[in-house]
Enzyme design. Structure first.
Site, short mmCIF file in Angstrom:
data_model
loop_
_atom_site.label_atom_id
_atom_site.label_comp_id
_atom_site.label_asym_id
_atom_site.label_seq_id
_atom_site.Cartn_x
_atom_site.Cartn_y
_atom_site.Cartn_z
CE LYS A 180 -3.16 -2.67 -0.17
NZ LYS A 180 -4.29 -3.29 0.78
C1 LIG Z 1 -5.46 -4.33 1.11
C2 LIG Z 1 -6.97 -4.12 1.53
C3 LIG Z 1 -7.72 -4.31 2.48
C4 LIG Z 1 -7.02 -5.53 3.58
O1 LIG Z 1 -6.07 -5.09 4.21
P1 LIG Z 1 -4.92 -6.01 4.84
O2 LIG Z 1 -3.88 -5.13 5.66
O3 LIG Z 1 -4.59 -6.93 3.89
O4 LIG Z 1 -5.97 -6.93 5.80
C5 LIG Z 1 -8.92 -4.12 2.44
N1 LIG Z 1 -9.54 -3.37 1.34
C6 LIG Z 1 -8.71 -2.86 0.43
C7 LIG Z 1 -9.54 -2.13 -0.42
C8 LIG Z 1 -7.60 -3.24 0.16
O5 LIG Z 1 -6.92 -3.02 -0.96
#
Ligand SMILES: *Cc1c(COP(=O)(O)O)cnc(C)c1O
Length: 400
Positions: A180
């Site tokens: 991210k």
């Molecule tokens: C990455 C992501 C998540 C989940 O996050 P994690 O940290 O992997 O649990 C939830 N929603 C969206 C849109 C994502 O891209």
């Protein structure tokens, strides 16, 4: 990306001897609480609650907003599986809603059509650098008295009419997972300006315990109180140290990426069959975790995402991903293989993803490829290589 500053902070966390929210107070502010304050300030909410991952942030947010067994939650049909599985995790029913063809974000009209007397929450998810129309979405939610949980895992730092995304709904949730825009490897954070929701979020992530202000050195900064059912979803001190460091760089990196992404928007206009997503006028500053290229089936072929992603990865020497398939047909979304279907046959029917018809999500979910955000920190001139590579891939496909 990490810097010398990241290493310093990480070492400081290690040497402090306190590695967890549930570690003894050292007399210093914890990294976790410092990150919470800094992130709330960044988003413009009164509070932030760090968590062990983004899915945990969604889960405590869904519970803190009063959603439970049997309630319906509107979730977009084209998103990471965690959005729907967090709803499953609390025993509620994910109601899959179609997306807008030009932004790939939840359609407000489709959301309105999906509202029933059992709808208890709407979860707009801002994906691939675009955003849900939050003017229309908050108006719709307001008319029906339904709370909004914004999933901002793709858009850390973006603004809607000057306000950061995540501050427009009752709660905003962010993932800080490795890929991210802001990351701590694993991590998440939920934000809100409502003091009661904040208290619930904070206690739910620490097995029901509340932060104790003025804790003597050597004791836990948590006190045990009745009244809240919680879980351990806390962020560790190491993760918080890394996240804090990325936050310092986020706005600067987003600004650099934005310039390169606009350049690619322009270049794609010259590539037959390829187009960028559009951004609603209210999205005054965008941020994109992945840049989505839409591919016309007439030019690149039916269900072309895998072939194009592979060919483009080879051309560019970096990992280009196919978009995730719609949740109506996604290998990772398997609610019928969960224990939640044991309650009744009716329950199994409600959880079956194939009961939803999502023509836009189902089509777009097979015809887009995603470019990683790190390539947009390269010099903007290099972006021309992407358009050239796409042209070559198209030519190869046409020849086959
Ligand atoms: C990455 C992501 C998540 C989940 O996050 P994690 O940290 O992997 O649990 C939830 N929603 C969206 C849109 C994502 O891209």
């Amino acid at each position: 990306m990490s810097t010398a500053r990241t290493e310093e902070r990480l070492l400081a966390a290690l040497r402090s001897g306190r590695w967890a929210v549930s570690g003894a107070h050292t007399g210093e502010e914890s990294f976790e609480n410092t990150f919470a304050q800094r992130f709330a300030e960044f988003v413009g909410t009164a509070h932030a609650v760090p968590t062990c991952n983004g899915s945990a942030a969604l889960t405590i947010a869904i519970e803190a907003l009063g959603v439970g067994a049997g309630d319906e939650v509107l979730v977009p049909g084209l998103t990471w599986v965690a959005c729907a599985s967090a709803v499953l995790r609390v025993g509620a029913v994910p109601v899959l809603v179609d997306v807008e063809p030009d932004t790939l974000c939840m359609s407000v009209a489709a959301a309105e059509a999906a509202i029933t007397p059992r709808t208890r929450l709407i979860m707009p998810v801002h994906v691939y650098g675009s955003a849900v129309d939050m003017d229309a979405m908050t108006a719709l939610a307001g008319r029906h008295g339904i709370p909004v949980l914004e999933d901002c895992s793709h858009v850390h730092g973006a603004r809607w009419r000057g306000r950061r995304l995540g501050s427009l709904g009752q709660v905003g949730a962010f993932s800080l997972q490795q890929t991210k825009l802001l990351t701590s490897g694993e991590g998440g954070v939920a934000v809100t300006s409502d003091p009661e929701i904040h208290d619930l979020l904070s206690r739910k992530r620490a097995d029901g315990r509340r932060r104790r202000v003025g804790t003597p050195v050597g004791e836990l900064e948590l006190e045990e109180l009745p009244g809240v059912q919680g879980y351990n979803y806390c962020m560790s001190e190491f993760n918080a140290a890394v996240a804090l460091d990325g936050l310092d760089r986020l706005d600067g990196e987003n600004a650099r990426r934005r310039v390169a992404m606009r350049r690619l928007d322009d270049l794609l206009a010259e590539v037959e069959g390829a187009s960028p997503l559009s951004r609603p006028a209210g999205l005054t500053e965008d941020a994109a975790y992945q840049y989505c290229v839409r591919l016309a089936p007439a030019v690149f072929g039916q269900n072309c995402k895998h072939v194009v992603a592979e060919a483009l990865s080879r051309e560019l020497g970096l990992h280009v991903e196919p978009i995730d398939s719609a949740l109506t047909d996604n290998v990772l979304y398997q609610p019928l293989a969960s224990g939640w279907t044991k309650a009744s046959a009716e329950r199994a029917r409600l959880l079956d993803p194939r009961r939803f018809r999502l023509p836009v999500a189902e089509r777009e979910g097979e015809h887009c490829v995603l470019l990683p955000h790190r390539m947009f920190l390269a010099p903007p001139e290099d972006i021309a290589l992407v358009a050239d590579a796409l042209r070559r891939v198209r030519d190869q496909l046409v020849r086959v």
